[in-house]
Enzyme design. Structure first.
Site, PDB file in Angstrom:
ATOM      1  N   SER A 240      -6.715  11.699  -5.422  1.00  0.00           N
ATOM      2  CA  SER A 240      -5.285  11.281  -5.673  1.00  0.00           C
ATOM      3  C   SER A 240      -4.752  11.371  -4.397  1.00  0.00           C
ATOM      4  CB  SER A 240      -4.881  12.153  -6.498  1.00  0.00           C
ATOM      5  OG  SER A 240      -4.525  13.352  -6.203  1.00  0.00           O
ATOM      6  N   LYS A 241      -3.214  11.121  -4.450  1.00  0.00           N
ATOM      7  CA  LYS A 241      -2.476  10.916  -3.258  1.00  0.00           C
ATOM      8  C   LYS A 241      -2.470  12.281  -2.465  1.00  0.00           C
ATOM      9  CE  LYS A 241       1.249   7.865  -3.403  1.00  0.00           C
ATOM     10  NZ  LYS A 241       2.557   7.549  -4.164  1.00  0.00           N
ATOM     11  N   ARG A 242      -2.734  13.344  -3.084  1.00  0.00           N
ATOM     12  CA  ARG A 242      -2.651  14.436  -2.152  1.00  0.00           C
ATOM     13  C   ARG A 242      -3.850  14.781  -1.341  1.00  0.00           C
ATOM     14  NH1 ARG A 242      -5.855  17.968  -5.426  1.00  0.00           N
ATOM     15  NH2 ARG A 242      -6.164  16.752  -7.390  1.00  0.00           N
ATOM     16  N   GLY A 244      -4.266  12.437   0.834  1.00  0.00           N
ATOM     17  CA  GLY A 244      -3.904  11.502   1.919  1.00  0.00           C
ATOM     18  C   GLY A 244      -3.969  10.211   1.301  1.00  0.00           C
TER      19      GLY A 244
END
Ligand code: GLU
Length: 465
Positions: A240-242, A244
Site C-alpha cells: 500500500s501507499k505506506r 512508498g
C-alpha cells in the site's frame, strides 16, 4: 486450447493504476500476446460513488506508459446497463432468477440467528419458490443458484478448486433500485466479450464459483481462470501507499523507465529459469501462466532500482530523452538542445538509478546559476587554491580545441606545472564549475559545460571565494 484466446483486464476506476493491478494487466496482456490472442480493456465503473473520470484517465495513462496496448475497448460497464437488464429479464423468464421481497429487518434477523447458531450467514431462499411477481412492492432480484452439486475449476495458478453449491446462497443480481450488481455485470461482460481466460487478482477467487454458475445459466462455455496472488510490501503486509510509490504513474514521475517497471513486474511472481532481464519480446515468447508462483510476491525497490539502472545503461538514450526532458522541466529547466541532452545522459547514465536523480544531478549542465554545496565550497575553494585556479583558467582560455581529450591533457599539464596531484586540482575545479564535488570525470564535465561557461564560472569562483 480453443481457437483464439480472449482475455481482459477489468479495473475498477476507484483510484490510480497501482502496481498490483498493473502486474495483473501485464500477465493478462502477455498471455494474450503469447497465444496471439485478443487483449480487452474493460472499465468496471458500476460503483458510481467510488468511480471517477480521473481514475479512468490514470488507468489509461498507466497502461499507455507501460505499453500495455489493448485490441478491444475500453468498454465501460456504465454504458451497458440496458444489456444487463435484458439478461436479468431473460433470467427471470427462464427461471434462473426470482424476485425477493424480504425486508432488511428480516435479513438482519436471519443473519443474527445464523451467527448465534454458528452457521455461515446466508440467504435462506424464502422467496425462491414463491414466484411472487408484484412489480410495485420493493424487491431485489436474486440468482437461483443450484442447490446441489459442486462447482469445480482448475485454476491455472492454484490448481483444482471445488466449492459445494450448498455453500453458496442466491446472489442479488439487481438491487431494489434496479441497478445490476457487480458480480452479475462481470458475468454478462465475460459472456458477451467471449472471454476464454480470466486472469485476475486472487481477491476475486470467492466470486468465481458464483460467476461460473451464472455463466452456465447464460449457456456460456466456462472460461479458464487464473488467480494471481497479491503483492506484499517488504514488511509482509499487503502493498500500500505506506510502502512508498505504488501508483504506476508515480514510478514515471520518480524517473523509472517503463521497460524497467515491466521487467520488474514480470519477475514479481513469475520466472523463466533464472533469467532476470527480459526484453518485451522475450517476455511474450516465454510467458507461461503455469509458472506464476502461487504464493504472494514481495515488492523490493532495490531490485527495481537495479533494473532501472540496467535499462538506463543499455538503452539508446534517444528513447528516453523526452522523459529526461520532463524531469528537467519539473526542476524548472527548459532545454531543447538535443545534442547536449544525449551527451549528458551518456555522461550520467552509469552514475544514477533514476532519471529523476539524473536530472537533479545535472542542473549545472543546463542552468546558468549554480547551486553551491556550502561544505564543498568551504573545503575546496580556499584562498590558497586561488593561484591554482588562476593558472588553470589561463591555460583553459588558450585552448583552441575544447574536447574531453584536450582538456584531459591540459589538466595534467596544469597539475604538473603547479606540483599538485590531479585530484587536488580536479575537486576545486569541480566545485567551481558544478557547485558540488560530484560530477562525471572533470574533463568530460568541462567539455559539456562548454568553454564560455567554464571560464565565466572560474572567474566567479575567483571573485567570490
Ligand atoms: N474490477 C475488478 C478489480 O478491479 C476485477 C474483476 C475481474 O477481473 O473479474 O479488482
Amino acid at each position: 486450447m480453443p481457437s483464439k484466446i480472449r482475455t481482459r483486464f477489468a479495473p475498477s476506476p476507484t483510484g490510480y493504476l497501482h502496481v498490483g493491478g498493473a502486474r495483473t494487466a501485464l500477465f493478462a496482456w502477455l498471455y494474450a500476446r503469447h497465444h496471439n490472442g485478443t487483449f480487452i480493456l474493460r472499465v468496471e465503473d458500476t460503483d458510481l460513488e467510488r468511480s471517477s473520470e480521473e481514475s479512468i484517465q490514470a488507468i489509461l495513462d498507466g497502461m499507455h506508459w507501460l505499453g500495455l496496448n489493448y485490441d478491444e475497448g475500453p468498454f465501460y460497464q456504465t454504458q451497458r446497463f440496458d444489456r444487463y437488464r435484458e439478461v436479468i429479464q431473460q433470467f427471470l423468464k427462464d427461471g434462473h432468477a426470482y424476485r425477493c421481497y424480504c425486508s432488511k429487518e428480516r435479513l438482519e434477523k436471519l443473519r443474527e440467528t445464523q451467527t448465534i447458531n454458528k452457521e455461515k450467514p446466508r440467504y435462506d431462499g424464502l422467496c425462491r419458490e414463491l414466484n411472487r411477481n408484484d412489480l410495485h412492492s420493493p424487491h431485489v432480484i436474486r440468482f437461483k443458484n443450484p442447490q446441489t452439486g459442486t462447482v469445480i475449476f482448475d485454476d491455472l495458478i492454484r490448481g483444482k478448486i471445488s466449492v459445494c453449491n450448498a455453500e453458496l446462497d442466491d446472489l442479488i443480481i439487481a438491487r431494489t433500485d434496479g441497478v445490476p450488481t457487480y458480480n452479475f455485470c462481470v458475468v454478462v461482460d465475460d459472456f458477451d466479450m467471449k472471454i476464454t481466460d480470466v486472469i485476475r487478482g486472487d481477491d476475486h477467487i470467492n466470486n468465481t464459483p458464483r460467476q461460473m454458475n451464472m455463466l452456465a445459466a447464460m449457456g456460456a462455455t466456462i472460461p479458464r481462470y487464473a488467480h494471481v496472488p497479491m503483492i506484499l510490501g517488504s514488511d509482509g503486509k499487503r502493498l500500500s501507499k505506506r510502502h512508498g510509490a505504488v501508483s504506476v504513474m508515480q514510478f514515471c514521475e520518480d524517473g523509472y523507465l517503463p521497460d524497467a517497471l515491466m521487467n520488474y513486474l514480470v519477475r514479481l511472481g513469475w520466472s523463466h529459469g533464472d533469467q532476470e532481464i527480459f526484453s518485451r519480446d522475450e517476455m511474450i515468447q516465454y510467458f507461461d501462466v503455469s509458472h506464476i508462483n502461487n504464493s504472494a510476491a514481495m515488492f523490493n525497490t532495490e531490485k527495481l532500482d537495479w533494473l532501472n539502472q540496467h535499462y538506463l545503461k543499455t538503452k539508446n538514450p534517444a528513447e528516453f530523452k523526452d522523459a529526461f526532458v520532463d524531469q528537467l522541466k519539473s526542476l524548472g529547466i527548459n532545454t531543447t538542445d538535443d545534442t547536449l541532452l544525449i551527451a549528458v545522459i551518456d555522461a550520467q547514465k552509469e552514475r544514477v538509478k533514476t532519471l529523476k536523480e539524473m536530472a537533479s544531478s545535472s542542473r549545472y549542465f543546463f542552468e546558468d546559476e549554480l547551486t553551491f554545496d556550502e561544505a564543498a565550497v568551504k573545503k575546496f575553494l580556499t584562498p590558497e587554491i586561488k593561484p591554482l585556479l588562476i593558472a588553470a583558467k589561463n591555460i583553459f582560455e588558450k585552448l583552441s580545441e575544447w574536447t574531453k581529450e584536450s582538456l584531459h591533457q591540459a589538466i595534467i599539464q596544469i597539475a604538473e606545472a603547479q606540483g599538485v596531484k590531479m585530484g587536488q586540482l580536479a575537486q576545486p575545479l569541480r566545485v567551481a564549475l558544478t557547485g558540488s564535488t560530484i560530477s562525471p570525470s572533470i574533463d568530460l564535465t568541462m567539455q559539456l559545460i562548454g568553454k564560455k561557461k567554464v571560464l565565466a564560472r572560474l572567474e566567479r569562483a575567483l571573485i567570490f571565494h
